[in-house]
Design a protein around this motif. Structure first.
Motif, PDB file in Angstrom:
ATOM      1  N   GLN A 131       0.831  -1.207   0.000  1.00 20.22           N
ATOM      2  CA  GLN A 131       0.000   0.000   0.000  1.00 20.22           C
ATOM      3  C   GLN A 131       0.866   1.259   0.000  1.00 20.22           C
ATOM      4  OE1 GLN A 131      -3.380   0.225  -0.381  1.00 20.22           O
ATOM      5  NE2 GLN A 131      -2.874   2.376  -0.647  1.00 20.22           N
ATOM      6  N   ASN A 166       2.194   1.667  -3.459  1.00 22.58           N
ATOM      7  CA  ASN A 166       1.133   2.156  -4.347  1.00 22.58           C
ATOM      8  C   ASN A 166       0.867   3.639  -4.116  1.00 22.58           C
ATOM      9  OD1 ASN A 166       0.679  -0.213  -5.765  1.00 22.58           O
ATOM     10  ND2 ASN A 166      -0.854  -0.965  -4.314  1.00 22.58           N
ATOM     11  N   ASP A 167       0.917   4.075  -2.853  1.00 19.15           N
ATOM     12  CA  ASP A 167       0.742   5.504  -2.552  1.00 19.15           C
ATOM     13  C   ASP A 167       1.860   6.331  -3.176  1.00 19.15           C
ATOM     14  OD1 ASP A 167      -1.522   4.840  -1.111  1.00 19.15           O
ATOM     15  OD2 ASP A 167      -0.546   5.010   0.864  1.00 19.15           O
TER      16      ASP A 167
END
Length: 180
Positions: free
Chosen positions: A148, A151-152
């Motif tokens: 995550q 992805n950020d």
């Protein structure tokens, strides 16, 4: 039918036979593997009660077998690591050996019996699968968090790229107007 299984993993037939002959007579079956790959397969299939493991093996080394035993608690059993060259073992594994016993080749029957007894005792001290510092759930959760976060970062970088493209178009438009 034997109630206990002892797996001897050694590339030398002489050593496998010697170990078999030295083992005290009892209600157990001796399984043999000539390399680490065959040994891992037998561990998975047979779930031995004791593993006698040569450190220097073809295909999959004794070190690699040890790493798999350490990483996969369901494969563990009391372990006697065997080698004619202790220095190669201590390069990878620091003494004192907490969860397994080491025996230097060649060895006598008395030494083998003592090593097996010690391995059985040390095995009881091996931390249970539920007590590692980071359990499977934590690793998976940690990986999900890392994914995550990556992805950020990707989304943030893409926004910056889009902004730079927009600024480039503005600069090119300004330059074109100046050359008219």
């Amino acid at each position: 039918m034997a109630s206990h299984k002892i797996l001897v993993i050694d590339d030398s037939r002489v050593i496998r036979n010697m170990v078999k002959d030295m083992l005290p007579k009892g209600n157990f079956q001796v399984l043999e593997a000539k390399d680490g790959s065959e040994g891992i397969n037998l561990i998975r299939q047979e779930h031995p009660n004791l593993i006698m493991l040569d450190f220097l093996l073809p295909r999959v080394s004794g070190w690699e077998v040890f790493e798999q035993l350490h990483a996969q608690p369901e494969l563990r059993a009391p372990l006697v690591l065997m080698s004619g060259r202790k220095e190669e073992v201590t390069e990878k594994l620091q003494e004192p050996f907490e969860y397994f016993e080491f025996i230097e080749k060649p060895f006598e029957q008395r030494e083998l019996v003592e090593a097996i007894k010690s391995a059985m005792s040390k095995f009881r001290n091996w931390p249970a699968p539920s007590t590692p510092s980071m359990g499977t759930e934590q690793v998976v959760a940690g990986n999900a968090e890392e994914i995550q976060a990556l992805n950020d970062k990707i989304a943030k970088m893409q926004a910056e790229i889009d902004m730079l493209k927009k600024q480039m178009v503005q600069i090119l438009t300004f330059i074109r107007q100046k050359f008219k």
